[in-house]
Design an enzyme around this catalytic site. Structure first.
Site, PDB file in Angstrom:
ATOM      1  N   THR A 183       0.827  -1.171   0.067  1.00  0.00           N
ATOM      2  CA  THR A 183       0.050   0.075   0.066  1.00  0.00           C
ATOM      3  C   THR A 183       0.810   1.043   0.134  1.00  0.00           C
ATOM      4  OG1 THR A 183      -0.099  -0.286   2.194  1.00  0.00           O
ATOM      5  CG2 THR A 183      -2.154  -1.074   1.074  1.00  0.00           C
ATOM      6  N   ARG A 229       8.798  -1.877   0.674  1.00  0.00           N
ATOM      7  CA  ARG A 229       9.857  -1.566   1.854  1.00  0.00           C
ATOM      8  C   ARG A 229      10.213  -3.099   2.242  1.00  0.00           C
ATOM      9  NH1 ARG A 229       5.359   1.811   5.816  1.00  0.00           N
ATOM     10  NH2 ARG A 229       5.400   3.759   4.248  1.00  0.00           N
ATOM     11  N   SER A 266       8.727   5.537   5.808  1.00  0.00           N
ATOM     12  CA  SER A 266       7.632   6.312   6.856  1.00  0.00           C
ATOM     13  C   SER A 266       7.996   6.022   8.212  1.00  0.00           C
ATOM     14  CB  SER A 266       6.082   5.746   6.412  1.00  0.00           C
ATOM     15  OG  SER A 266       5.395   6.722   7.062  1.00  0.00           O
ATOM     16  N   HIS A 267       7.078   5.462   9.048  1.00  0.00           N
ATOM     17  CA  HIS A 267       7.321   5.264  10.551  1.00  0.00           C
ATOM     18  C   HIS A 267       8.167   4.062  10.863  1.00  0.00           C
ATOM     19  CE1 HIS A 267       3.875   2.926   8.981  1.00  0.00           C
ATOM     20  NE2 HIS A 267       3.711   2.291  10.134  1.00  0.00           N
ATOM     21  N   LYS A 327       8.819   4.101  -3.288  1.00  0.00           N
ATOM     22  CA  LYS A 327       7.512   4.274  -4.089  1.00  0.00           C
ATOM     23  C   LYS A 327       7.636   5.414  -5.095  1.00  0.00           C
ATOM     24  CE  LYS A 327       4.837   7.311  -1.074  1.00  0.00           C
ATOM     25  NZ  LYS A 327       3.486   7.618  -0.429  1.00  0.00           N
ATOM     26  N   ASP A 380       6.302  11.705  11.982  1.00  0.00           N
ATOM     27  CA  ASP A 380       6.950  10.630  12.021  1.00  0.00           C
ATOM     28  C   ASP A 380       8.376  10.669  10.752  1.00  0.00           C
ATOM     29  OD1 ASP A 380       5.793  10.750   9.202  1.00  0.00           O
ATOM     30  OD2 ASP A 380       5.431   8.773   8.916  1.00  0.00           O
ATOM     31  N   ASP A 425       9.003  10.493   7.578  1.00  0.00           N
ATOM     32  CA  ASP A 425       8.795  11.102   6.361  1.00  0.00           C
ATOM     33  C   ASP A 425       7.896  12.608   6.504  1.00  0.00           C
ATOM     34  OD1 ASP A 425       6.352   9.568   6.324  1.00  0.00           O
ATOM     35  OD2 ASP A 425       6.630   9.467   4.094  1.00  0.00           O
ATOM     36  N   ASP A 480       4.666  12.714   6.939  1.00  0.00           N
ATOM     37  CA  ASP A 480       3.406  12.483   6.589  1.00  0.00           C
ATOM     38  C   ASP A 480       2.490  12.388   7.603  1.00  0.00           C
ATOM     39  OD1 ASP A 480       3.785   9.809   6.897  1.00  0.00           O
ATOM     40  OD2 ASP A 480       3.169   9.624   4.773  1.00  0.00           O
ATOM     41  N   ARG A 481       2.709  11.879   8.857  1.00  0.00           N
ATOM     42  CA  ARG A 481       1.818  11.467   9.901  1.00  0.00           C
ATOM     43  C   ARG A 481       1.843  12.464  11.298  1.00  0.00           C
ATOM     44  NH1 ARG A 481       0.883   5.116  10.058  1.00  0.00           N
ATOM     45  NH2 ARG A 481       1.728   4.670   7.802  1.00  0.00           N
ATOM     46  N   THR A 522      -7.684   1.149   3.466  1.00  0.00           N
ATOM     47  CA  THR A 522      -6.590   1.807   3.678  1.00  0.00           C
ATOM     48  C   THR A 522      -5.756   2.185   2.480  1.00  0.00           C
ATOM     49  OG1 THR A 522      -6.737   0.726   6.089  1.00  0.00           O
ATOM     50  CG2 THR A 522      -4.578   1.581   5.305  1.00  0.00           C
ATOM     51  N   GLU A 545      -6.791   8.927   8.115  1.00  0.00           N
ATOM     52  CA  GLU A 545      -6.874   7.515   8.530  1.00  0.00           C
ATOM     53  C   GLU A 545      -6.592   7.535  10.129  1.00  0.00           C
ATOM     54  OE1 GLU A 545      -4.490   5.722   5.555  1.00  0.00           O
ATOM     55  OE2 GLU A 545      -2.469   6.447   6.508  1.00  0.00           O
ATOM     56  N   SER A 547      -3.972   5.836  11.477  1.00  0.00           N
ATOM     57  CA  SER A 547      -2.962   5.567  11.792  1.00  0.00           C
ATOM     58  C   SER A 547      -2.208   6.931  11.783  1.00  0.00           C
ATOM     59  CB  SER A 547      -2.118   4.551  10.829  1.00  0.00           C
ATOM     60  OG  SER A 547      -2.452   5.041   9.371  1.00  0.00           O
ATOM     61  N   LYS A 603      -0.837  12.318   2.782  1.00  0.00           N
ATOM     62  CA  LYS A 603      -1.337  12.833   4.173  1.00  0.00           C
ATOM     63  C   LYS A 603      -0.064  13.788   4.453  1.00  0.00           C
ATOM     64  CE  LYS A 603       0.320   8.341   6.163  1.00  0.00           C
ATOM     65  NZ  LYS A 603       0.058   7.622   4.924  1.00  0.00           N
ATOM     66  N   ARG A 647      -3.611  -6.253  12.943  1.00  0.00           N
ATOM     67  CA  ARG A 647      -4.333  -4.864  13.407  1.00  0.00           C
ATOM     68  C   ARG A 647      -5.917  -5.108  14.048  1.00  0.00           C
ATOM     69  NH1 ARG A 647      -1.380  -0.228  10.179  1.00  0.00           N
ATOM     70  NH2 ARG A 647       0.803  -0.332  11.513  1.00  0.00           N
TER      71      ARG A 647
END
Length: 553
Positions: free
Chosen positions: A18, A22, A123-124, A136, A287, A289, A291-292, A354, A373, A375, A386, A506
Site C-alpha cells: 500500500t 519496503r 515512513s514510520h 515508492k 513521523d 517522512d 506525513d503523519r 486503507t 486515517e 494511523s 497525508k 491490527r
C-alpha cells in the site's frame, strides 16, 4: 562517461504494498536489488510493448526525487540518478542533500508539473543499518501510483534481464543549482521552498505570528526525521515560534535511535513534557517522512479519528477552506466520528480501504477536500499525501482563531457530536502463516456470526470489506473483516501492509457514547468488553502466543 548495459536477474518479493516497496535495508543493499526495481519502473513509465521493447514516453520528462534521510538514502539517490540519466529522463528535481518529505514531494510534483516523483522512505518504520528502507512512485497528481502501475512494475521486475545505467561519478547532493549527469539536468532545490508556498496559500501566517506574540508555547518533536527542517523553517523562522520549539529537528540516518512513529507509545518524551506542570500550550510529533502527526494538549492526547472530525467541523476557520468542503473521506478502520460531522454539515462522506491512493481518486475528482486515517494521518486537497506539518498548522490556526485549548476544543466537540471511543491494537511480527490462517478462519466464520449475541450487543452484520471506487469503478476486495453491532459498535481485523518482518495483525475497536457524563472513561476501559469479544471470536492470544498487543493506541 557512458551508458552501460548491465546483466541482471529477477528478485522474488518486489511487489509494492500500500505504501510502495519496503524491506530491510540489508535487502535493498544487495547488488542490483534497488536497481532492478527502479529499472522496472522506468521501463513501465517508458512504455513496454508485448515483445518487451522499451518505448520513449520517459524521454524529455522531469521527475522529482528525495527521501527521509534514513540509512542508505544518499547512496540510493546516486543510483537512481544514474539510472534516470541512462533511461532518457531530461531533468530531476532533487531535494538538497537527497532530502524531501513525502508531502513535499507531492507539492513539488504538482507545482512544477513533473511526470511524477520517487520517494525514498519507509515512513514510520525504524531506520539505521539494521532498520527498514522503502521506495515508492508518485504519479503526476502527486499521489501514490495506482495498482495498475504498481502491478506492471512488479511484473516487469520478474522478467528483467538488463539494467541501463550511467557510469558517471557521484554528483554533489548539497549545493543548490543545476548539475549535468550525462545529458540529464539535476537541479538541487531547497526542499522547503515549494512546500512553504503551499502552506502560505492555506493559512493566515499573520494570525499565526500573532499567536506566538501572545506568549503561546509549543513543542514539536520531529523525532530526528525529515520533518525537522520543515518545522524549524516554518514554525520558528517564518512564524516566530520561540527558538527550540522544534526538538529532535536534525534528520539522522538512524533517527537517533527513536522509532519515528508519532503515537503515545513511541513519542514518550513529548508525552512526558506535555504532562509536566510547566507543559507548553500545544504539542505535536511527526513521523519519519513527515506525513503523519500526533496532536497533544496539556495532559490530553487527541486520537487521529477525533482530529479529522474536529478539523472537518471547524474547517471554515481556515482561509484555505473558508468557502466550504466538497466532502470528506476516511479509511474503513478509522472511527465514524467524522461521519457524524459530515451528516450534520450535509457533506458527502466516503469510506475507503486503507491506502492514500484511494483518497487520491476522490480528491482528483473534486469529491472530497479533507481525508484521514486512524494511523495518525490527515490531509487535504492541497497535496495527494497525508501531511503532518499541515495538520499541525491547522490545529495551531484553530487555537489562534478560537482562543481555546486543544482539550477544550475536543471536549466541546464531544458535547456536540458525542464521543466515538476508539483504539487500535497491533500484534507485530506474527508468523505469516499464522496470521493468514487466522484471517482465513475469520472469513469462514462470518455467516454464522450474524445474529449472535455478545453481552448487551448483537452482531447486525459481518463481512470482509470490499470497495468499489466511485471514480474509476475499480474493485478492492478483502480489505478487512468487520463485525458490526446493533448499537453501532465495531470490531475490525486487518493485516497491515507496511511492516517488513513477519505479519502485523491490527485489531480496531470502536463504540459510540452520546452521554457527556460518560466521556471521561479511559479508552481501554471503555472498550474492554469489545476486546474480549474479539478474542472470543478470533482466538488471537492462543494462535499467536501473545498475551497482549505489541502496541495499543
Amino acid at each position: 562517461m557512458a551508458i552501460q548495459s548491465i546483466s541482471t536477474h529477477s528478485f522474488a518479493g518486489q511487489r509494492p504494498g500500500t505504501s510502495g516497496l519496503r524491506k530491510k535495508v540489508t535487502v535493498f543493499m544487495q547488488p542490483n536489488y534497488l536497481e532492478n526495481f527502479v529499472q522496472a519502473l522506468f521501463d513501465v513509465l517508458s512504455g513496454i510493448d508485448a515483445e518487451g521493447q522499451r518505448g520513449t514516453a520517459l524521454q524529455g520528462q522531469t521527475l522529482v526525487l528525495g527521501g527521509d534521510g534514513r540509512y542508505h538514502n544518499r547512496a540510493a539517490v546516486q543510483t537512481i540518478l544514474k539510472l534516470a540519466a541512462a533511461n532518457g529522463v531530461a531533468k530531476v528535481l532533487l531535494g538538497q542533500g537527497g532530502i524531501l518529505s513525502t508531502p513535499a514531494v507531492s507539492a513539488v510534483v504538482r507545482r512544477r508539473a513533473a511526470l511524477g516523483g520517487i520517494v525514498l522512505s519507509a515512513s514510520h518504520n525504524p531506520g539505521g543499518a539494521e532498520g527498514d528502507f522503502g521506495i515508492k512512485y508518485n504519479a503526476n497528481n502527486g499521489g501514490p501510483a495506482n495498482e495498475t502501475l504498481t502491478e506492471a512494475v512488479y511484473a516487469r521486475t520478474q522478467v528483467l534481464t538488463e539494467l541501463r545505467m550511467s557510469d558517471a561519478p557521484d554528483i554533489n547532493l548539497n549545493p543548490l543549482g543545476v548539475q549535468m549527469l550525462e545529458q540529464m539536468q539535476v537541479e538541487v532545490i531547497d526542499p522547503v521552498a515549494d512546500y512553504l508556498e503551499v502552506m502560505r496559500s492555506l493559512f493566515d501566517f499573520d494570525q499565526l505570528r500573532g499567536l506566538f506574540q501572545t506568549g503561546f508555547t509549543l513543542r514539536v518533536d520531529a523525532m530526528n526525521a525529515v520533518g525537522g527542517p520543515y518545522a524549524k523553517a516554518i514554525l520558528e523562522d517564518v512564524l516566530g515560534a520561540p527558538a527550540g520549539s522544534v526538538v529532535n529537528a536534525v534528520p539522522l540516518e538512524d533517527f537517533g535511535g527513536l522509532h519515528p512513529d508519532p503515537n503515545p507509545v513511541n513519542a514518550t518524551d513529548l508525552i512526558d513534557h506535555m504532562s509536566a506542570p510547566n507543559a507548553p500550550d500545544f504539542g505535536a510529533a511527526m513521523d519519519g517522512d513527515a506525513d503523519r502527526n500526533m496532536v497533544v494538549g496539556r495532559n490530553f492526547v487527541v486520537s487521529p479519528s477525533d482530529s479529522l472530525a474536529l478539523m472537518t467541523a471547524h474547517a471554515k476557520l481556515i482561509p484555505g477552506y473558508r468557502h466550504g468542503l466538497l466532502g470528506v473521506a476516511r479509511s474503513m478502520p478509522t472511527s465514524a466520528a467524522v461521519d457524524r460531522v459530515a451528516k450534520a454539515l450535509g457533506l458527502p462522506c466516503f469510506e475507503t480501504p486503507t491506502g492514500w491512493k484511494f483518497f487520491g481518486n476522490l480528491l482528483d475528482a473534486g469529491q472530497v477536500t479533507l481525508c484521514g486515517e486512524e494511523s495518525y494521518g490527515t490531509g487535504s486537497s492541497h497535496v495527494r499525501e497525508k501531511d503532518g506539518l499541515w495538520a499541525i498548522l491547522f490545529w495551531l490556526s484553530l487555537q489562534a482563531a478560537t482562543g481555546k485549548s486543544v482539550q477544550t476544543l475536543v471536549q466541546e466537540h464531544w458535547r456536540i457530536y458525542g464521543r466515538n471511543y476508539y483504539t487500535r491494537h497491533d500484534y507485530e511480527a506474527i508468523a505469516v502463516d499464522v496470521a493468514n490462517a487466522l484471517m482465513v478462519d475469520l472469513r469462514a466464520s462470518l455467516p454464522g456470526l450474524v445474529g449472535q449475541r455478545f453481552g448487551q450487543r448483537t452482531v447486525a452484520a459481518a463481512d470482509d470489506f470490499a470497495y468499489t471506487d466511485p471514480v474509476d469503478g475499480s474493485i478492492s476486495n478483502h480489505q478487512g473483516v468487520r463485525l458490526l453491532f446493533d448499537d453501532g459498535a465495531r470490531v475490525i481485523f486487518r493485516l497491515s501492509g507496511t511492516g517488513t518482518e513477519g505479519a502485523t495483525l491490527r485489531l480496531y475497536l470502536e463504540r459510540y457514547e452520546a452521554n457527556p457524563a460518560l466521556h471521561a472513561v479511559p479508552v481501554q476501559t471503555a472498550l474492554a468488553d469489545l476486546a474480549a469479544v474479539a478474542e472470543q471470536v478470533a482466538g488471537i492470544c492462543a494462535r499467536t502466543g501473545m498475551a497482549a498487543p505489541s502496541v495499543a493506541t
